[in-house]
Design a protein around this motif. Structure first.
Motif, PDB file in Angstrom:
ATOM      1  N   GLY A   1     -12.970   5.682   2.276  1.00  0.00           N
ATOM      2  CA  GLY A   1     -11.837   6.469   1.786  1.00  0.00           C
ATOM      3  C   GLY A   1     -11.441   6.103   0.377  1.00  0.00           C
ATOM      4  O   GLY A   1     -11.162   6.978  -0.452  1.00  0.00           O
TER       5      GLY A   1
ATOM      6  N   SER B   1     -10.216   9.768  -0.825  1.00  0.00           N
ATOM      7  CA  SER B   1      -9.580  10.477   0.285  1.00  0.00           C
ATOM      8  C   SER B   1      -8.376   9.719   0.831  1.00  0.00           C
ATOM      9  O   SER B   1      -7.805  10.115   1.842  1.00  0.00           O
ATOM     10  N   ASP B   2      -7.983   8.623   0.140  1.00  0.00           N
ATOM     11  CA  ASP B   2      -6.862   7.834   0.640  1.00  0.00           C
ATOM     12  C   ASP B   2      -5.533   8.543   0.408  1.00  0.00           C
ATOM     13  O   ASP B   2      -4.522   8.166   1.009  1.00  0.00           O
ATOM     14  N   ASP B   3      -5.494   9.567  -0.442  1.00  0.00           N
ATOM     15  CA  ASP B   3      -4.242  10.294  -0.662  1.00  0.00           C
ATOM     16  C   ASP B   3      -3.954  11.282   0.454  1.00  0.00           C
ATOM     17  O   ASP B   3      -2.805  11.679   0.658  1.00  0.00           O
ATOM     18  N   THR B   4      -4.987  11.722   1.142  1.00  0.00           N
ATOM     19  CA  THR B   4      -4.811  12.785   2.135  1.00  0.00           C
ATOM     20  C   THR B   4      -5.173  12.377   3.553  1.00  0.00           C
ATOM     21  O   THR B   4      -4.928  13.152   4.480  1.00  0.00           O
ATOM     22  N   TRP B   5      -5.760  11.203   3.744  1.00  0.00           N
ATOM     23  CA  TRP B   5      -6.212  10.876   5.088  1.00  0.00           C
ATOM     24  C   TRP B   5      -5.035  10.632   6.035  1.00  0.00           C
ATOM     25  O   TRP B   5      -3.943  10.256   5.626  1.00  0.00           O
ATOM     26  N   GLU B   6      -5.301  10.853   7.302  1.00  0.00           N
ATOM     27  CA  GLU B   6      -4.315  10.618   8.357  1.00  0.00           C
ATOM     28  C   GLU B   6      -4.739   9.360   9.111  1.00  0.00           C
ATOM     29  O   GLU B   6      -5.814   9.315   9.691  1.00  0.00           O
ATOM     30  N   GLN B   7      -3.857   8.383   9.112  1.00  0.00           N
ATOM     31  CA  GLN B   7      -4.193   7.095   9.701  1.00  0.00           C
ATOM     32  C   GLN B   7      -3.552   6.950  11.068  1.00  0.00           C
ATOM     33  O   GLN B   7      -2.433   7.424  11.305  1.00  0.00           O
TER      34      GLN B   7
ATOM     35  N   HIS C   1      -5.662   5.397 -10.134  1.00  0.00           N
ATOM     36  CA  HIS C   1      -4.262   5.668  -9.843  1.00  0.00           C
ATOM     37  C   HIS C   1      -3.353   5.166 -10.960  1.00  0.00           C
ATOM     38  O   HIS C   1      -2.366   5.825 -11.316  1.00  0.00           O
TER      39      HIS C   1
ATOM     40  N   ASN D   1     -10.626   2.870  -7.592  1.00  0.00           N
ATOM     41  CA  ASN D   1      -9.531   3.646  -7.022  1.00  0.00           C
ATOM     42  C   ASN D   1      -8.193   3.208  -7.607  1.00  0.00           C
ATOM     43  O   ASN D   1      -7.378   4.034  -8.040  1.00  0.00           O
TER      44      ASN D   1
END
Length: 523
Positions: free
Chosen positions: A41, A46-52, A84, A80
C-alpha cells in the motif's frame, strides 16, 4: 511531520522491528501478511484510500509508534513519506527540486517513487522505460504501468520513435509535453523489449577530464594485477585524488583490499548488504550486526535504530517486551514530542521509570544490556578506527563538501573497494574496474555454450552492459579497466573464472583466462 528521523532501516533492522510487532500477540503468519499488505500500500500510494480492519489498524499504529521511538523509516515507505511532505509544503518542494531529472528503468520504480521524481523536477523530466521489464528492480513493488499513467496525466505529450535495432528489436519513443502547474516538460523514452541488449555504443573517453586510458590492461598474472592496482592507487593518492576499485567477485575484492593494506595504503571496503538476523542469540550472526551498529554510533551517537539493534542482540525475543513497556511508560516529552529510545534509556538508567513486580525483571535485563552496550560504545569511540568494512551509505568518497552520503566528510583521499551495485551513484576521481575477464563479467555460465538459455544470455548480457556503463559513470577524471591473463587453478575455481586452458608450470597448475567479452565496448 511524521516524527521520524532520516534513517532507513536495513533488512536485519527490519527483523528487529518485526520482533517488536510480535508483542501485539498476533500470529506470525497473519502478521507477515498484514505487513506485506501495508508495504504494498505504501509503495502503490493506496494508503490514502485503503480500508483497514481493526487488526491492521493495530499493526500500523504499533509500527508507527515503534518507528517514532527509534526515529527510523522503512525503505518501502521512504518515497511515500517524501511525496506526502512535498505535496503539503510547496516551499519544501521548491527547495529540494532540481531543474532537470533523469530516470532510468522507470517501470522498475514503485508508484510512490515515480510520483516523487515528478514532484522534484522543476522544468524537465527524462525517463527511460520498457513495456516488458527485462531486469530485476531495486524496489519490492515496481509499477509497470507508470509510463501509461504519466501519458494519461499529460495528454498533450508527443510520442516519437527514437531507435530500432535488427537482431534485438529495441523501440524507443519520446513523449514530450508541458505540465499545467509547473511548466514541467516530461520526456519519456519507451523501450518495447525490456530484455533487449542496450545499444553497445563505445564508452566516451571525453566523459572523463583526463587522458583516455588503454581499453583494457591485462596483467600477466593475478598477483601482477593486484600489484598494478596498488601502484595505480598510490600514484592517485599522491596526486590528491580519490580512488574507487570495482570488482564483481567478492574474493577478488577481498584480495585487493588485503594487498592494499599490506602495502600501507588507506583502504575502505564496502561490505555486502545481505546481512540477515535469524537468531538473535547466534554469535556468528550477531557479530557483524554488532560491528555495523557500533560503527553507525561512531558516525552518529544519536542513532536510536543502532541502539535498538544492539539491545536486541543476545536475547531470543530481542527484548521486545521490555522495549515496548519502556516506550509506553515514558510517553511523550515536555513539549509533546515523542521521547526517543536513547532518552528513555537514560531515564531508565536514572531510575525515573516506574515498574511493578511483573515488569521490573524485564527492565532490569534491559538496563543491564544498555549499560553493557554503552560501555562497548565508549570503548569503540576511543579506539582508533583504522581500516574497516563499511555499509554503502557510510562510504567516504573523498569529497570534503559532499553531502550525498551519511558518512562524515573527509578531506583526505581514500581508496574504496566495492562491487558495481555498491558503487552506483558514487563519484571518484579515479575509477578502476578490475578482474575484467570472462567468468567474472560475464559470469561463467554465460561463457559456457550450454550453460544458459538464449533468453537468459540476452538478459545477462544486458545486465553486464549496464554494469559497465554504471561503473564508468563514477569516474571524474580517469577510468581504467584491468584483468589478469593467468592465475592458479585453485583461485580460478574459487572465483568461478572461465578457464580457457590449464598448464603445469613449475609444479603449479596455472589457468589461462580470456579478456571479458564486453571489452569490445571499450574501444
Amino acid at each position: 511531520m511524521f516524527g521520524r528521523g532520516p534513517r532507513v532501516l536495513e533488512p536485519y533492522e527490519e527483523t528487529v522491528l518485526l520482533e517488536d510487532l510480535k508483542v501485539s500477540q498476533m500470529k506470525n503468519r497473519r502478521l507477515r501478511k498484514v505487513l506485506a499488505y501495508l508495504r504494498a500500500g505504501w509503495s502503490n500510494l493506496s494508503d490514502d484510500t485503503w480500508e483497514q480492519t481493526a487488526e491492521e489498524d493495530l499493526v500500523i499504529e504499533r509500527m508507527r509508534a515503534n518507528l517514532r521511538f527509534t526515529g527510523g523509516v522503512l525503505a518501502c515507505e521512504a518515497s511515500n513519506l517524501a511525496l506526502h511532505a512535498l505535496r503539503e509544503h510547496d516551499a519544501l518542494r521548491q527547495r529540494v527540486s532540481w531543474d532537470y531529472v533523469f530516470v532510468d528503468d522507470f517501470e522498475l520504480l514503485s508508484r510512490a517513487s515515480q510520483h516523487l521524481v515528478r514532484m522534484v523536477a522543476a522544468y524537465g523530466l527524462t525517463v527511460a522505460t520498457a513495456e516488458r521489464p527485462g531486469l530485476p528492480g531495486d524496489e519490492e513493488y515496481p509499477c509497470f504501468e507508470g509510463a501509461a499513467e504519466l501519458l494519461a496525466a499529460f495528454p498533450g505529450a508527443q510520442v516519437a520513435r527514437l531507435t530500432e535495432s535488427g537482431q534485438a528489436p529495441e523501440v524507443r519513443h519520446r513523449v514530450q509535453g508541458l505540465l499545467a502547474d509547473s511548466a514541467l516538460a516530461p520526456l519519456i523514452r519507451h523501450d518495447a523489449m525490456g530484455q533487449a541488449t542496450p545499444s553497445a555504443e563505445p564508452l566516451d573517453a571525453d566523459t572523463c577530464e583526463g587522458v583516455a586510458e588503454p581499453a583494457l590492461r591485462m596483467a600477466p598474472s593475478l598477483e601482477a594485477e593486484l600489484q598494478a592496482l596498488a601502484v595505480e592507487a598510490n600514484a592517485a593518492l599522491e596526486r590528491g585524488e580519490s580512488v574507487l576499485i570495482v570488482g564483481t567477485n567478492r574474493l577478488w575484492r577481498r584480495n585487493v583490499a588485503a594487498n592494499l593494506q599490506r602495502v600501507g595504503l588507506p583502504v575502505l571496503q564496502l561490505r555486502g548488504d545481505k546481512l540477515h538476523l535469524k537468531d538473535f542469540r547466534d554469535e556468528k550472526q550477531c557479530e557483524r550486526a554488532r560491528a555495523d551498529a557500533l560503527y553507525r554510533l561512531r558516525v552518529n551517537a544519536a542513532d536510536d535504530v543502532a541502539w535498538r539493534t544492539l539491545l536486541a542482540l543476545g536475547d531470543s525475543v530481542a527484548r521486545s517486551a521490555a522495549v515496548d513497556y519502556l516506550r509506553q511508560a515514558v510517553g511523550a516529552g515536555a513539549a509533546g514530542a515523542p521521547v526517543r529510545l536513547r532518552e528513555a534509556l537514560e531515564l531508565l538508567d536514572a531510575g525515573n521509570v516506574a515498574a511493578d513486580s511483573l515488569t521490573a525483571p524485564l527492565l532490569d535485563d534491559l538496563l543491564a544490556a544498555y549499560r553493557q552496550v554503552k560501555d562497548a560504545f565508549e570503548f569503540e569511540e576511543h579506539a582508533k578506527p583504522g581500516d574497516c568494512v563499511l555499509p554503502r551509505e557510510q562510504a567516504v568518497s573523498g569529497e570534503a563538501d559532499s553531502q550525498q552520503n551519511d558518512a562524515p566528510s573527509s578531506s583526505k583521499p581514500n581508496i574504496l573497494v566495492a562491487s558495481p551495485d555498491q558503487a552506483a551513484g558514487l563519484r571518484f576521481d579515479v575509477v578502476v574496474f578490475g578482474g575484467f575477464v570472462n567468468g567474472l563479467i560475464p559470469c561463467r555460465a554465460y561463457c559456457d555454450p550450454v550453460g544458459m538459455a538464449e533468453q537468459s544470455r540476452r538478459r545477462e548480457h544486458a545486465r553486464d552492459v549496464r554494469t559497465v556503463y554504471g561503473v564508468a559513470s563514477c569516474a571524474r577524471k580517469r577510468l581504467l579497466f584491468t584483468g589478469f591473463a593467468t592465475c592458479s587453478l585453485q583461485a580460478a575455481e574459487t572465483m568461478d573464472v572461465h578457464i580457457e586452458s590449464i598448464k603445469l608450470r613449475k609444479g603449479l597448475r596455472t589457468v589461462t583466462t580470456q579478456p571479458s567479452e564486453l571489452a569490445n565496448l571499450l574501444h
